[in-house]
Enzyme design. Sequence first.
Site, PDB file in Angstrom:
ATOM      1  CB  CYS A  17      22.342  -1.019  66.754  1.00  0.00           C
ATOM      2  SG  CYS A  17      20.986   0.115  67.088  1.00  0.00           S
ATOM      3  CG  LEU A  18      17.298  -4.686  67.461  1.00  0.00           C
ATOM      4  CD1 LEU A  18      16.066  -4.730  68.346  1.00  0.00           C
ATOM      5  CD2 LEU A  18      17.458  -6.001  66.702  1.00  0.00           C
ATOM      6  CG  HIS A  37      23.813   0.093  72.233  1.00  0.00           C
ATOM      7  ND1 HIS A  37      24.583  -0.341  71.182  1.00  0.00           N
ATOM      8  CD2 HIS A  37      22.571   0.312  71.714  1.00  0.00           C
ATOM      9  CE1 HIS A  37      23.843  -0.370  70.076  1.00  0.00           C
ATOM     10  NE2 HIS A  37      22.618   0.020  70.373  1.00  0.00           N
ATOM     11  CD  GLU A  38      19.358  -0.348  73.829  1.00  0.00           C
ATOM     12  OE1 GLU A  38      18.647   0.474  73.213  1.00  0.00           O
ATOM     13  OE2 GLU A  38      19.883  -1.327  73.258  1.00  0.00           O
ATOM     14  CG  HIS A  65      19.643   4.100  70.671  1.00  0.00           C
ATOM     15  ND1 HIS A  65      19.750   4.295  69.316  1.00  0.00           N
ATOM     16  CD2 HIS A  65      19.962   2.799  70.880  1.00  0.00           C
ATOM     17  CE1 HIS A  65      20.128   3.160  68.735  1.00  0.00           C
ATOM     18  NE2 HIS A  65      20.267   2.241  69.656  1.00  0.00           N
ATOM     19  N   GLY A  89      18.055  -4.963  73.813  1.00  0.00           N
ATOM     20  CA  GLY A  89      17.628  -3.659  74.302  1.00  0.00           C
ATOM     21  C   GLY A  89      16.941  -2.891  73.189  1.00  0.00           C
ATOM     22  CD  GLN A 140      16.910   1.121  68.952  1.00  0.00           C
ATOM     23  OE1 GLN A 140      16.917   0.819  70.139  1.00  0.00           O
ATOM     24  NE2 GLN A 140      17.474   0.382  68.013  1.00  0.00           N
TER      25      GLN A 140
END
Length: 159
Positions: free
Chosen positions: A90-91, A132-133, A136, A46, A51
Amino acid sequence: MALRNIVVEGDEILRKTCREVGEVTDRIRETLDDMVDTMHEAMGVGLAAPQIGIMRRMFVAEPEPGGKIYYFVNPEITYREGSVEGEEGCLSVPGYFGIVDRPEKITIKGLDRDGNHQEYTFEGFEARVMCHEYDHLDGILYKDKAKEMFDESQVGYEE
Ligand code: NI
């Protein structure tokens, strides 16, 4: 389509609240497509707009690699049920993962890539990814909610 740079923790962009998207224009679609490319390149499941430095309420997700790609513009989680703990990474927080409680089941609605209203119910890992997304978009990182955090090297975590 193009790859975008992924913003990493420490940049205040990740801590801001994103604004709603007024209309799903070609420019928004182009950004969503870039987000998918960037997510694939980074082998993530995701990616949310902040991000890549864009403060808009939208994210893409592909919970099963090679499976369906979900596009959410102006998403809203309208139902949450249960609680289950699981691993997350997480990226934007490279090199770590953590244990986080998330709902077992959610209902989420929003606009898709074509600007059409969609509503989905997700369970388990898919629900985790969407939560999670979604976080953000409000400047929340999973580590804020994690019960435990691990350095990948501590446990030889590979993924
Ligand atoms: Ni993330």
